[in-house]
Design a protein around this motif. Structure first.
Motif, PDB file in Angstrom:
ATOM      1  N   SER A  54      52.178  24.375  27.978  1.00 25.64           N
ATOM      2  CA  SER A  54      50.725  24.376  27.864  1.00 25.64           C
ATOM      3  C   SER A  54      50.202  22.950  27.884  1.00 25.64           C
ATOM      4  O   SER A  54      50.509  22.161  26.989  1.00 25.64           O
ATOM      5  CB  SER A  54      50.283  25.044  26.557  1.00 25.64           C
ATOM      6  N   HIS A  55      49.444  22.618  28.915  1.00 20.25           N
ATOM      7  CA  HIS A  55      48.682  21.372  28.996  1.00 20.25           C
ATOM      8  C   HIS A  55      49.542  20.131  28.725  1.00 20.25           C
ATOM      9  O   HIS A  55      49.190  19.292  27.908  1.00 20.25           O
ATOM     10  CB  HIS A  55      47.490  21.416  28.032  1.00 20.25           C
ATOM     11  N   LEU A  56      50.668  20.030  29.415  1.00 18.26           N
ATOM     12  CA  LEU A  56      51.549  18.877  29.195  1.00 18.26           C
ATOM     13  C   LEU A  56      51.039  17.653  29.957  1.00 18.26           C
ATOM     14  O   LEU A  56      50.799  17.700  31.165  1.00 18.26           O
ATOM     15  CB  LEU A  56      52.980  19.203  29.656  1.00 18.26           C
ATOM     16  N   THR A 101      52.771  13.470  34.666  1.00 19.30           N
ATOM     17  CA  THR A 101      52.363  14.882  34.653  1.00 19.30           C
ATOM     18  C   THR A 101      51.010  14.967  33.959  1.00 19.30           C
ATOM     19  O   THR A 101      50.821  14.411  32.884  1.00 19.30           O
ATOM     20  CB  THR A 101      53.361  15.841  33.953  1.00 19.30           C
ATOM     21  N   GLN A 102      50.075  15.643  34.609  1.00 16.14           N
ATOM     22  CA  GLN A 102      48.700  15.720  34.110  1.00 16.14           C
ATOM     23  C   GLN A 102      48.310  17.158  33.862  1.00 16.14           C
ATOM     24  O   GLN A 102      48.131  17.919  34.810  1.00 16.14           O
ATOM     25  CB  GLN A 102      47.728  15.150  35.149  1.00 16.14           C
ATOM     26  N   ASP A 103      48.228  17.535  32.590  1.00 16.11           N
ATOM     27  CA  ASP A 103      47.697  18.846  32.208  1.00 16.11           C
ATOM     28  C   ASP A 103      48.443  19.991  32.907  1.00 16.11           C
ATOM     29  O   ASP A 103      47.839  20.839  33.560  1.00 16.11           O
ATOM     30  CB  ASP A 103      46.195  18.909  32.545  1.00 16.11           C
ATOM     31  N   ILE A 104      49.768  19.993  32.754  1.00 15.28           N
ATOM     32  CA  ILE A 104      50.578  21.009  33.429  1.00 15.28           C
ATOM     33  C   ILE A 104      50.810  22.211  32.514  1.00 15.28           C
ATOM     34  O   ILE A 104      51.320  22.073  31.405  1.00 15.28           O
ATOM     35  CB  ILE A 104      51.948  20.434  33.847  1.00 15.28           C
ATOM     36  N   GLY A 139      63.513  18.097  26.181  1.00 16.11           N
ATOM     37  CA  GLY A 139      63.417  17.227  25.010  1.00 16.11           C
ATOM     38  C   GLY A 139      63.863  15.800  25.267  1.00 16.11           C
ATOM     39  O   GLY A 139      63.849  14.975  24.364  1.00 16.11           O
ATOM     40  N   HIS A 140      64.274  15.495  26.515  1.00 13.86           N
ATOM     41  CA  HIS A 140      64.626  14.109  26.835  1.00 13.86           C
ATOM     42  C   HIS A 140      63.386  13.220  26.849  1.00 13.86           C
ATOM     43  O   HIS A 140      63.476  12.009  26.681  1.00 13.86           O
ATOM     44  CB  HIS A 140      65.359  14.045  28.181  1.00 13.86           C
ATOM     45  N   LEU A 141      62.216  13.833  27.096  1.00 13.49           N
ATOM     46  CA  LEU A 141      60.950  13.106  27.069  1.00 13.49           C
ATOM     47  C   LEU A 141      59.999  13.815  26.111  1.00 13.49           C
ATOM     48  O   LEU A 141      60.024  15.046  26.010  1.00 13.49           O
ATOM     49  CB  LEU A 141      60.307  13.088  28.465  1.00 13.49           C
ATOM     50  N   THR A 142      59.164  13.046  25.427  1.00  9.27           N
ATOM     51  CA  THR A 142      58.158  13.625  24.529  1.00  9.27           C
ATOM     52  C   THR A 142      56.811  13.600  25.239  1.00  9.27           C
ATOM     53  O   THR A 142      56.386  12.540  25.713  1.00  9.27           O
ATOM     54  CB  THR A 142      58.051  12.782  23.242  1.00  9.27           C
ATOM     55  N   PRO A 143      56.138  14.743  25.345  1.00 10.64           N
ATOM     56  CA  PRO A 143      54.822  14.724  25.991  1.00 10.64           C
ATOM     57  C   PRO A 143      53.813  13.927  25.167  1.00 10.64           C
ATOM     58  O   PRO A 143      53.919  13.870  23.944  1.00 10.64           O
ATOM     59  CB  PRO A 143      54.427  16.208  26.060  1.00 10.64           C
ATOM     60  N   ASP A 144      52.846  13.317  25.847  1.00 11.26           N
ATOM     61  CA  ASP A 144      51.760  12.638  25.135  1.00 11.26           C
ATOM     62  C   ASP A 144      50.837  13.676  24.497  1.00 11.26           C
ATOM     63  O   ASP A 144      50.287  13.461  23.423  1.00 11.26           O
ATOM     64  CB  ASP A 144      50.944  11.769  26.107  1.00 11.26           C
TER      65      ASP A 144
END
Ligand code: ADP
Ligand code: MG
Length: 247
Positions: free
Chosen positions: A9-11, A21-24, A53-58
Motif C-alpha cells: 500500500s502506497h510504497l 518507487t512512487q506510491d506503489i 525487508g532489505h529496504l525500508t520504505p519511506d
C-alpha cells in the motif's frame, strides 16, 4: 481484498533526489501469478527489497496474510512465509540437490551456511527438502551434485530452496534469465502448477513467459505504476507499448 496474501500500500522509496518507487500499491492473491514488468531502472528491485525487508520504505505498508510486516527484518519476514529466489545463484556446487535444499530448510532454523556440516539426515530437514524437490520434479536428480545440472535444473533447485520453507507467497526475480527455450518452457510449466499452491509475484523480462503465465500484470516505469491488467489489456495498452514493449 479478502483473498490477498500479500498487499503493498502506497510504497514510496527515494535514493537522494531519485524517487525509485512512487506510491506503489498492488496485491498478490491466492492462486495467481502476478507479473511485475518494466524497463531496467524502473524500480522493480527496489520494490522487491521493500517486500523482503532489505529496504525500508519511506512511506507505505507491506502486509502478509493480513499482518503488517513493514517493520520486520528480512529473517522475520521469511519466517512468516515470504519466500524468494535470487537473481544470483546461491547454490553450493559441490553438494547434491538434496543437501542444497536441506541447507535452505536449515536456514530458517538459524544455521549459517558456512557452518553447515553433513552430520545427519534429520527427518525434519529431509522431508520438507524432498517435498520441495518433488514439486520441482527433480526427484531423479536429488543425489546429483549441483555442478552436474543444466542451467534450467539449477533454477528449479533455487525455486525448490524457496519452497522448502513453505512460503505463503513467492517472489521470483527473473527466473527465466539465461535459460534456453527448453529450460524456460519447463520452468513455465512448473510455475503454472505451483501457483495453485503458492501465489507468485514474478519479475520477468521474457515477455512470452509473462503473457503465458501471468493472471495479472503490473507495469512499472521510472518508479511509477503506469498500468495494471490481464495479459490482453497490457498487450494492447498504448502507454505500455511505447514505454516497454518497443513500439
Ligand atoms: P530495476 O530493478 O527495475 O531495474 P532498480 O530498482 O534496481 O530498477 O533501480 C531503480 C532506480 O533506483 C535506478 O535509477 C537505480 O539506479 C536506483 N537505485 C537502486 N538502488 C539504489 C541505491 N541503493 N542507491 C541509489 N540509487 C539506487
Ligand atoms: Mg532489477
Amino acid at each position: 481484498m479478502s483473498d490477498a496474501v500479500l498487499t503493498l500500500s502506497h510504497l514510496h522509496k527515494s535514493f537522494g533526489a531519485l524517487q525509485a518507487t512512487q506510491d506503489i500499491s498492488l496485491d498478490l492473491r491466492a492462486g495467481e501469478i502476478h507479473a511485475l514488468i518494466g524497463p531496467n531502472g524502473a524500480g522493480k528491485s527496489t520494490l522487491i527489497g521493500q517486500i523482503t525487508g532489505h529496504l525500508t520504505p519511506d512511506r507505505g505498508k507491506v502486509q502478509l496474510a493480513g499482518e503488517n510486516i513493514t517493520a520486520l527484518s528480512v529473517a522475520q519476514r521469511a519466517r512468516r512465509g515470504l519466500g524468494r529466489s535470487f537473481q544470483v545463484s546461491s547454490l553450493a556446487d559441490s553438494l547434491s540437490v538434496l543437501r542444497n535444499v536441506m541447507i535452505a530448510v536449515q536456514g530458517l532454523q538459524g544455521h549459517s551456511f558456512r557452518f553447515w556440516k553433513p552430520v545427519h539426515r534429520d527427518a525434519s530437514l529431509v522431508e520438507p527438502a524432498r517435498a520441495a524437490i518433488a514439486r520441482m520434479q527433480l526427484e531423479s536428480r536429488a543425489e546429483t551434485p549441483v555442478s552436474e545440472l543444466s542451467h534450467g535444473e539449477r533454477r528449479q533447485v533455487e525455486v525448490a530452496c524457496a519452497l522448502a520453507l513453505k512460503p505463503r507467497a513467492l517472489l521470483l526475480d527473473e527466473p527465466m534469465a539465461g535459460l534456453g527455450p527448453e529450460g524456460s518452457a519447463r520452468l513455465t510449466e512448473l510455475l503454472e502448477e505451483l501457483k495453485h499452491e503458492v501465489p507468485i509475484l514474478l519479475i520477468e523480462h521474457d515477455m512470452d513467459a509473462v503473457f503465458r503465465l501471468a493472471d495479472r500484470i503490473s507495469v512499472l516505469v521510472a518508479g511509477q505504476m503506469i498500468a495494471h491488467g490481464v495479459s490482453d489489456e497490457i498487450r494492447a495498452n498504448p502507454l505500455v507499448r511505447e514505454a516497454y514493449l518497443g513500439d
